[in-house]
Enzyme design. Structure first.
Site, PDB file in Angstrom:
ATOM      1  N   GLU A  72       0.818  -1.222   0.000  1.00  0.00           N
ATOM      2  CA  GLU A  72       0.000   0.000   0.000  1.00  0.00           C
ATOM      3  C   GLU A  72       0.848   1.267   0.000  1.00  0.00           C
ATOM      4  O   GLU A  72       0.484   2.263  -0.639  1.00  0.00           O
ATOM      5  CB  GLU A  72      -0.950  -0.020   1.200  1.00  0.00           C
ATOM      6  N   HIS A  83     -10.854  -5.808   8.279  1.00  0.00           N
ATOM      7  CA  HIS A  83     -11.737  -5.719   7.126  1.00  0.00           C
ATOM      8  C   HIS A  83     -12.958  -4.832   7.369  1.00  0.00           C
ATOM      9  O   HIS A  83     -13.763  -4.657   6.458  1.00  0.00           O
ATOM     10  CB  HIS A  83     -12.221  -7.113   6.714  1.00  0.00           C
TER      11      HIS A  83
END
Length: 347
Positions: free
Chosen positions: A68, A137
């Site tokens: 990322e 998540h």
């Protein structure tokens, strides 16, 4: 039924609206590129980028390594060199490795260069709960980004806003963190995406339903007794609570903030001054949160109009729980109604 009529009454999902927004932006501007983990041929974990690689090629929509920080850093370099990157962080908590790039460079570049270098980057982040996800998540990390000067923070709660707000984010010359409520991806509405496209590209969208240059909020339900203030994934829950409250004789007005940064203080003040009571609802933890900031702004701007203290209904101050416990963690209709019961209703 005519073809035109059928198009106007077509059922469109939130996910499809986002996909179409990116496709239309890429068609209109060749400098728009989309990249991230699995966003290419697979179309992303939630298939939001489905078909973009096939239509525009691997130079315009492509996969990246699972890094990322590298994704965000590459976006910085591309934006400096004239591109308009739209990057996807696969899940909210997966974005944390990129925060050094986001906080130190993406947010600060315009200020650091006295406006000479702008970074038109959109960081798409699926966020929030309600899908039975495990740890990492289902986080709601909007407060981190909202606290970082130099970033805009959008979070749509409807199909039409999903299209319009993502188009505006891509067209904006400043970096935008675009929070997408995961549990809304499969929500549906009767929308004509062709009409939304025409309205947006003609400039008409700013007159009504788009975020607009000032980050306007929208009243999605009129009421007179109390203001329910929310954004993103909680708006649908708040609307259900307002319906339940109406059965008990309470008229609740629902304000969808839509944009956290910039923030629509005028809309906030208008609704609270009208009703005299306010409850702020958000999935994120309540401590040091966006909800806390909203309460502070209400107290500062509407104190003399308040008939009761401002209350919050938020997630608990814990790491996001396991799927079996998330229904207890997330604000629901019953918790919102309990908050309404705690308000002072005597004149």
């Amino acid at each position: 039924m005519s073809t035109a009529t059928a198009a106007k009454t077509a059922t469109t999902t939130f996910a499809s609206a986002l996909n179409t927004a990116m496709s239309d932006a890429m068609e209109r501007d060749p400098s728009v590129v989309v990249f991230g983990e699995d966003v290419g041929p697979l179309g992303g974990v939630f298939r939001i980028t489905d078909g973009l690689t096939k239509r525009f090629g691997t130079d315009r929509c492509f996969d990246t390594p699972l890094a990322e920080s590298g994704i965000a850093g590459m976006a910085v370099g591309m934006a400096i060199n004239g591109m308009r990157p739209v990057i996807e962080m696969q899940f909210d908590a997966f974005a944390y490795p990129s925060l050094e790039q986001v906080f130190s460079h993406i947010a600060k570049m315009a200020n650091r260069t006295r406006g000479r270098v702008r970074l038109p980057i959109v960081i798409r982040i699926p966020y929030g709960g309600g899908v039975g996800g495990v740890e990492h998540h289902c986080d709601s990390s909007e407060a981190y980004y909202a606290h970082t000067a130099g970033l805009k923070v959008f979070t749509p709660a409807s199909v039409d806003d999903g299209y319009r707000m993502l188009r505006e984010a891509i067209d904006t010359d400043d970096p935008v963190v675009f929070f997408e409520p995961k549990k809304l991806y499969w929500s549906k509405a009767e929308e004509d995406l062709s009409a939304l496209r025409e309205q947006y590209e003609s400039g008409a969208s700013g007159q009504d339903h788009s975020v607009g240059p000032q980050g306007r909020a929208r009243v999605v339900r009129e009421g007179t007794d109390v203001s329910l203030i929310s954004y993103g994934p909680s708006v649908s829950t708040v609307l259900k609570a307002a319906e339940a409250a109406a059965e008990e004789g309470i008229s609740a007005e629902v304000l969808d903030l839509r944009s956290i940064v910039p923030f629509d203080d005028e809309a906030l003040q208008r609704t609270v001054t009208k009703t005299g009571r306010a409850v702020v609802v958000a999935e994120a933890q309540g401590f040091v949160s966006v909800a806390s900031e909203i309460v502070a702004r209400v107290q500062e701007r509407c104190f003399h109009s308040l008939a009761s203290p401002v209350l919050r209904v938020t997630g608990f101050d814990i790491p996001y729980p396991s799927p079996k416990l998330e229904t207890h963690h997330l604000p629901d209709v019953d918790r919102i109604l309990d908050a309404l019961d705690e308000l002072q209703w005597e004149d």
